[in-house]
Design an enzyme around this catalytic site. Structure first.
Site, PDB file in Angstrom:
ATOM      1  N   ARG A   1     -13.052  81.056  60.171  1.00  0.00           N
ATOM      2  CA  ARG A   1     -11.837  81.534  59.175  1.00  0.00           C
ATOM      3  C   ARG A   1     -11.347  83.009  59.566  1.00  0.00           C
ATOM      4  O   ARG A   1     -12.158  83.763  59.686  1.00  0.00           O
ATOM      5  CB  ARG A   1     -12.373  81.388  57.981  1.00  0.00           C
ATOM      6  CG  ARG A   1     -11.508  81.720  56.785  1.00  0.00           C
ATOM      7  CD  ARG A   1     -12.089  81.497  55.431  1.00  0.00           C
ATOM      8  NE  ARG A   1     -11.075  82.181  54.306  1.00  0.00           N
ATOM      9  CZ  ARG A   1     -11.427  83.236  53.564  1.00  0.00           C
ATOM     10  NH1 ARG A   1     -12.376  83.817  53.393  1.00  0.00           N
ATOM     11  NH2 ARG A   1     -10.395  83.932  52.983  1.00  0.00           N
TER      12      ARG A   1
ATOM     13  N   HIS B   1      -4.241  87.824  53.231  1.00  0.00           N
ATOM     14  CA  HIS B   1      -6.062  88.359  53.080  1.00  0.00           C
ATOM     15  C   HIS B   1      -5.550  90.220  52.701  1.00  0.00           C
ATOM     16  O   HIS B   1      -6.029  90.847  53.669  1.00  0.00           O
ATOM     17  CB  HIS B   1      -6.810  88.337  54.047  1.00  0.00           C
ATOM     18  CG  HIS B   1      -8.420  88.505  53.893  1.00  0.00           C
ATOM     19  ND1 HIS B   1      -9.247  87.532  54.000  1.00  0.00           N
ATOM     20  CD2 HIS B   1      -8.798  89.551  53.159  1.00  0.00           C
ATOM     21  CE1 HIS B   1     -10.492  88.159  53.636  1.00  0.00           C
ATOM     22  NE2 HIS B   1     -10.287  89.152  53.007  1.00  0.00           N
TER      23      HIS B   1
ATOM     24  N   GLU C   1      -9.070  85.756  47.457  1.00  0.00           N
ATOM     25  CA  GLU C   1      -9.671  86.702  46.589  1.00  0.00           C
ATOM     26  C   GLU C   1      -8.590  87.303  45.504  1.00  0.00           C
ATOM     27  O   GLU C   1      -8.204  88.419  45.650  1.00  0.00           O
ATOM     28  CB  GLU C   1     -10.501  87.689  46.875  1.00  0.00           C
ATOM     29  CG  GLU C   1     -11.860  87.188  47.477  1.00  0.00           C
ATOM     30  CD  GLU C   1     -12.826  87.960  47.729  1.00  0.00           C
ATOM     31  OE1 GLU C   1     -12.736  89.366  47.355  1.00  0.00           O
ATOM     32  OE2 GLU C   1     -14.115  87.690  48.102  1.00  0.00           O
TER      33      GLU C   1
ATOM     34  N   ASN D   1     -15.570  82.406  47.531  1.00  0.00           N
ATOM     35  CA  ASN D   1     -16.006  83.430  48.148  1.00  0.00           C
ATOM     36  C   ASN D   1     -17.178  83.922  47.066  1.00  0.00           C
ATOM     37  O   ASN D   1     -17.089  83.922  46.102  1.00  0.00           O
ATOM     38  CB  ASN D   1     -15.154  84.658  48.331  1.00  0.00           C
ATOM     39  CG  ASN D   1     -14.167  84.515  49.447  1.00  0.00           C
ATOM     40  OD1 ASN D   1     -14.176  83.219  50.031  1.00  0.00           O
ATOM     41  ND2 ASN D   1     -13.306  85.213  49.794  1.00  0.00           N
TER      42      ASN D   1
ATOM     43  N   TYR E   1     -20.885  86.156  46.772  1.00  0.00           N
ATOM     44  CA  TYR E   1     -21.682  86.915  47.197  1.00  0.00           C
ATOM     45  C   TYR E   1     -22.616  87.396  46.121  1.00  0.00           C
ATOM     46  O   TYR E   1     -23.966  87.403  46.330  1.00  0.00           O
ATOM     47  CB  TYR E   1     -20.815  88.192  47.349  1.00  0.00           C
ATOM     48  CG  TYR E   1     -20.086  88.272  48.892  1.00  0.00           C
ATOM     49  CD1 TYR E   1     -20.645  88.508  50.057  1.00  0.00           C
ATOM     50  CD2 TYR E   1     -18.936  87.810  48.870  1.00  0.00           C
ATOM     51  CE1 TYR E   1     -19.800  88.583  51.080  1.00  0.00           C
ATOM     52  CE2 TYR E   1     -18.007  87.781  49.964  1.00  0.00           C
ATOM     53  CZ  TYR E   1     -18.493  88.141  51.182  1.00  0.00           C
ATOM     54  OH  TYR E   1     -17.661  87.991  52.188  1.00  0.00           O
TER      55      TYR E   1
ATOM     56  N   GLU F   1     -16.794  82.349  51.911  1.00  0.00           N
ATOM     57  CA  GLU F   1     -17.333  83.669  52.489  1.00  0.00           C
ATOM     58  C   GLU F   1     -18.766  83.866  51.724  1.00  0.00           C
ATOM     59  O   GLU F   1     -18.721  83.488  50.682  1.00  0.00           O
ATOM     60  CB  GLU F   1     -16.588  84.885  52.007  1.00  0.00           C
ATOM     61  CG  GLU F   1     -15.207  85.307  52.700  1.00  0.00           C
ATOM     62  CD  GLU F   1     -14.513  86.440  52.490  1.00  0.00           C
ATOM     63  OE1 GLU F   1     -15.216  87.537  51.898  1.00  0.00           O
ATOM     64  OE2 GLU F   1     -13.254  86.529  52.789  1.00  0.00           O
TER      65      GLU F   1
HETATM   66  C1  FCB Z   1     -14.728  90.194  50.083  1.00  0.00           C
HETATM   67  C2  FCB Z   1     -13.656  90.144  50.949  1.00  0.00           C
HETATM   68  C3  FCB Z   1     -13.775  90.484  52.502  1.00  0.00           C
HETATM   69  C4  FCB Z   1     -15.060  91.544  52.842  1.00  0.00           C
HETATM   70  C5  FCB Z   1     -16.140  90.974  52.018  1.00  0.00           C
HETATM   71  C6  FCB Z   1     -17.216  91.752  51.964  1.00  0.00           C
HETATM   72  O1  FCB Z   1     -14.508  90.262  48.865  1.00  0.00           O
HETATM   73  O2  FCB Z   1     -12.781  88.969  51.024  1.00  0.00           O
HETATM   74  O3  FCB Z   1     -12.557  90.870  53.162  1.00  0.00           O
HETATM   75  O4  FCB Z   1     -14.656  92.734  52.513  1.00  0.00           O
HETATM   76  O5  FCB Z   1     -15.729  90.895  50.507  1.00  0.00           O
END
Ligand code: FCB
Length: 483
Positions: free
Chosen positions: A111, A155, A200, A328, A330, A389
């Site tokens: 990606r 992006h 995002e 995404n 995290y 992500e």
């Molecule tokens: C996300 C972003 C990516 C990168 C990661 C760590 O929020 O999409 O570009 O910065 O975090």
């Protein structure tokens, strides 16, 4: 284990982790003896992710125009280490080496994002063929190496010329985005089957126009901010339509959104339901309106006179049917409990000692990889979901022996993947996973000190060195299961 006892399998594997050769033997033995029950569905698409401004460098070549990040990085105090993306990891010139690294991981997909200011240096108007040609070369190189390209159209690197006209505060930026998206699809969809629209929206709108820590660094009052949000989701919808209109038949398109994921504080049906309800409400301005074609009553009521202004057709455009939902994932959103009182859930406070990864925003809650796709599946029933992500920063240090012992990254990934496996096991339609990131790179306002890569980059020499996590991910891909 006593001192004299023979080494257990566990001891053997721990020691073997330092030697790739023995590690492979150990893994083979494990495979033979204990068939893993953590296998992902057959054909699961494992890949890595990057974005244009973060890795490409070469900001001044082949007719690229300036982006808002070029401008922002030059404003004193914006980027922690005063750096910028001018050179970064020079992916623009080193993409062949980087594709070879992907191949050595066994990655099936990649990606990447297309830089709007390379394609339309002034944001609109005349297409710059020299800029688009880079993505031709990259896509061809990927395909020649058996890696499927997934392209993100936005992006965060908005052409500066469009920001000068008002950026995402201006409705026409959404129309300009659609023209750009359609032009790219017309050119690349003969080889690129999957496009992400905007990456995002939550981050670039709230951080860029709300609290001002990302480009363009604005702190808008609530009404103007709500309007910018609306234009971002409108751009997504118009982009979906433009790709359908100008791309090859069968081209797939969807968002890559970092939804806020509410988690049940513990798993009983009432709290699970509350978490789902909270997730729908907390994403009212983004994924919820994109999937449902309406803003929730609570969102509009909360804004009152600051609610976004829009015409009749907008909501339908925003909710244009997508082929997949990219998320995404995290860190967790809030933990919640169910509540008798409106809105039906109680958001819990974070204790001071709650652990996080190297980045303070990256609170550790691997189960978010289970709940995020599960909530999405239950709330909106998309056919396909991608984890567009997931990954972690680490204070990676190149050891004297030339290695990077990023065991914290392994721990994070292993636990996230185990939770994601639970989702696939329960039938949540997750089709692939893009690990952020292939390489260390420019981490926005954090600059270069915060490293997210599987591959360590020495920024002075551009030398790439796979970290321990690269060996781990290679094993995950080969086994189709957490390792
Ligand atoms: C996300 C972003 C990516 C990168 C990661 C760590 O929020 O999409 O570009 O910065 O975090």
């Amino acid at each position: 284990m006593t001192k004299s006892a023979p080494p257990t399998r566990r001891g053997f594997i721990a020691a073997a982790a330092l030697s790739p050769l023995i590690a492979t033997e150990a893994a083979a033995q494990l495979r033979a003896d204990e068939p893993s029950d953590l296998s992902f569905p057959k054909g699961f698409r494992w890949g890595t992710a990057t974005s244009a401004y973060q890795v490409e460098g070469a900001t001044n070549v082949d007719g690229r125009g300036p982006s808002i990040w070029d401008t922002f990085c030059r404003e004193p105090g914006r980027i922690r280490d005063g750096s910028n993306g001018d050179v970064s990891v020079d992916h623009y010139h080193r993409y062949k080496e980087d594709v070879a690294l992907m191949k050595s991981l066994g990655a099936k997909t990649y990606r990447f994002s297309i830089a709007w200011p390379r394609v339309f240096p002034a944001g609109r108007g005349k297409l710059n063929p020299d800029g688009l040609a880079f993505y031709d070369r990259l896509v061809d190189e990927l395909l020649a190496n058996g890696i499927e390209p997934f392209a993100t159209l936005y992006h965060w690197d908005l052409p500066q010329a469009l920001q000068d006209k008002g950026g995402w505060e201006r409705r026409d930026t959404a129309l300009d985005f659609a023209d750009y998206a359609g032009a790219v699809a017309a050119k690349l969809s003969d080889r690129v089957n999957n496009f992400f629209t905007l990456n995002e929206m939550l981050s670039f709108v709230e951080h860029g126009y709300g609290i001002g820590i990302f480009a363009p660094g604005l702190k808008l009052p609530p009404g103007r901010l709500a309007q910018a949000r609306h234009h971002a989701v409108l751009a997504h919808g118009l982009g979906v339509q433009a790709i359908r209109a100008r791309g090859r038949a069968g081209t797939k398109v969807g968002p890559a959104e970092n939804l806020t994921v509410a988690l049940p504080a513990f798993e009983i049906p009432a709290h699970v339901q509350a978490a789902e309800l909270a997730t729908r409400e907390l994403n009212a301005a983004y994924l919820t309106v994109m999937m449902e074609g309406r803003y929730t009553d609570a969102y509009l009521a909360g804004l009152g006179a600051d609610a976004p202004k829009f015409g009749d057709g907008d909501l339908k455009i925003i909710a244009s049917p997508v082929d997949f939902v990219g998320i995404n994932v995290y860190a967790p959103g809030p933990y919640v409990l169910s509540s008798e009182a409106a809105p039906g859930y109680e958001v819990l406070k974070w204790p001071k000692s709650y652990p996080h990864m190297a980045s303070t925003w990256l609170r550790l809650a691997p189960e978010v990889l289970y709940w995020a796709p599960r909530h999405v599946a239950r709330l909106w029933k998309p056919k396909d979901i991608y984890i567009s992500e997931n990954g972690t920063s680490s204070k990676d240090k190149l050891d004297k022996d030339g290695r990077v012992y990023d065991l914290d990254r392994l721990m994070y990934l292993r636990n996230c993947l185990t939770q994601l496996h639970r989702a696939t096991q329960e039938g949540v339609p997750v089709r692939g996973y893009f690990l952020w990131s292939l390489l260390d790179n420019f981490e926005w306002a954090d600059g270069y000190a915060t490293r997210f890569g599987l591959i360590h980059v020495d920024y002075a020499t551009q030398k790439r060195r796979p970290k321990l996590s690269a060996a781990f991910y290679k094993e995950v891909i080969a086994r189709n299961a957490p390792a």
